[in-house]
Design an enzyme around this catalytic site. Structure first.
Site, PDB file in Angstrom:
ATOM      1  N   GLU A 279       0.826  -1.219   0.000  1.00 25.90           N
ATOM      2  CA  GLU A 279       0.000   0.000   0.000  1.00 25.90           C
ATOM      3  C   GLU A 279       0.861   1.272   0.000  1.00 25.90           C
ATOM      4  OE1 GLU A 279      -3.685   0.308   1.931  1.00 25.90           O
ATOM      5  OE2 GLU A 279      -3.983  -1.852   2.104  1.00 25.90           O
TER       6      GLU A 279
ATOM      7  N   GLU B 170       9.364   4.720   0.696  1.00 26.50           N
ATOM      8  CA  GLU B 170       9.848   5.783  -0.178  1.00 26.50           C
ATOM      9  C   GLU B 170       8.696   6.609  -0.753  1.00 26.50           C
ATOM     10  OE1 GLU B 170      12.869   2.941   0.602  1.00 26.50           O
ATOM     11  OE2 GLU B 170      10.871   2.619  -0.238  1.00 26.50           O
TER      12      GLU B 170
END
Length: 400
Positions: A382, A386
């Site tokens: 999800e 990053e």
């Protein structure tokens, strides 16, 4: 040395739970401890979804928590769903994510973007936990980068003809999966500069539709009980009416779904971190070495203190995001913060709990070993860490 651990049922300062929310949290906690936890190792070993447990969760109304009563739901808010996901995630992340994805990725797009006919057709069975649904966004070259989507849907004679593949789709091939909503390229627009912008739409594909194949389940590092498949769509034909929301708004609508989903996902992360903390406290108090409990050693006590601090920070973060969500104010950045902090807390606590258990923590039958395997995906699923950092930095005015 005596260690005291703050109980998870205590409210977090500034975010007071209602009596109804406390009862829900405690009910799910009891269910997790008495039903889910004792069966977790068995189903993890079998790598199969425990349909009996899912059915019990359905009867408890967990899959219908944030949906109106007229669609078979419980008429509660999204925060109530988060409380339930957290408690399940404490003892079995696979069960927690089955609920989180079943509601947030499977049913919520129908509720948010569907027309009345679609809601009446699909939501009642999903809200009762009698059926599961998935959302097919990710592909080999697409996910965070929507421009990489290669699955196509062409409108012919009142039907969408869909071709393409999807990857890592949760709840997409179980015995009770009834539909997967997929994103597909339904057209292209040529911009003034000559570049091409893909028109992405969301389309409901019922399970069993000819040409729609849930390929064999992945051999995953963790989340063994969670149902996850690659999908192949070959000349799949569904009615034009299966378009979910406006044509060309599929990805935009799903971004909203992802923002909401990250709040519940952060609750799952918090539950995992809490589960590791509880196991570490129990073991540190009961394990005796050189005539005293290992918890009486400062380096163990301090390690557990850091685990507690991570849990508290993760819970504060997702409570904050959830309260903003249900208040109807912007929460996108807060959802990403909660997901980032929560996933790191779960991974760090799993590592520390395994170290505290020593060799026993390396045995798959030990809950901390399962958390150790399961928690890495929390930093990926999800939206990777990053991606969360990108969202947060952009909210601060950076175009990174």
């Amino acid at each position: 040395m005596t260690m005291q651990m703050s109980r998870p049922e205590l409210d977090v300062a500034g975010f007071e739970l209602t009596d109804e929310q406390r009862r829900l949290r405690d009910e799910v906690r009891d269910f997790a401890d008495t039903v889910v936890a004792p069966a977790a190792y068995e189903y993890d070993t079998k790598r199969s979804l425990p349909y009996g447990i899912i059915a019990e969760m359905g009867r408890m109304g967990l899959f219908g928590l944030p949906f109106p009563v007229e669609y078979g739901g419980q008429g509660k808010d999204y925060f109530s769903l988060c409380l339930a996901v957290e408690q399940l995630g404490r003892v079995d992340q696979s069960i927690g994510v089955t609920l989180e994805a079943g509601v947030g990725l499977g049913a919520m797009p129908i509720y948010r973007s569907g027309n009345e006919e679609q809601k009446q057709q699909w939501l009642p069975m999903l809200a009762r936990g009698e059926a599961l649904a998935g959302f097919g966004l990710t592909e080999a070259d697409a996910g965070s980068d929507a421009s990489g989507t290669k699955t196509t849907a062409v409108l012919r004679d009142g039907e969408w003809v869909i071709n393409g593949t999807k990857q890592f789709i949760t709840n997409s091939g179980s015995d009770i999966t009834k539909l997967v909503t997929i994103t597909a390229v339904t057209g292209e627009d040529r911009r003034a500069d000559g570049s091409i912008k893909k028109e992405l739409s969301a389309i409901i594909v019922p399970s069993g539709t000819p040409g729609f194949v849930a390929e064999p389940v992945y051999d995953k590092v963790g989340w063994h009980t969670s149902d996850t498949h690659p999908l192949t769509l070959t000349d799949v034909r569904v009615p034009e009416a299966n378009l979910l929301g406006e044509r060309g708004r599929g990805y935009a609508n799903f971004l909203t779904t992802l923002d909401e989903g990250r709040v519940a996902f952060a609750a799952l992360c918090t539950g995992a971190a809490q589960g590791c903390l509880e196991e570490a406290v129990r073991y540190a108090k009961s394990r005796n070495v050189f005539g005293r409990s290992i918890g009486s050693n400062q380096h163990i006590a301090f390690k557990i203190a850091r685990m507690q601090a991570r849990v508290h920070a993760a819970r504060l973060a997702y409570y904050d995001a959830a309260f903003k969500l249900i208040a109807g104010v912007p929460f996108k950045m807060e959802a990403s913060i909660a997901k980032l902090i929560g996933s790191e807390a779960a991974m760090d606590n799993a590592r520390d709990a395994t170290q505290i258990f020593g060799g026993y923590g390396f045995l798959n039958e030990n809950p901390v070993a399962r958390h150790y395997r399961d928690s890495k995906i929390l930093e990926i699923g999800e939206g990777t860490s990053e991606v969360q950092l990108m969202i947060i930095s952009r909210a601060l005015g950076f175009d990174a």
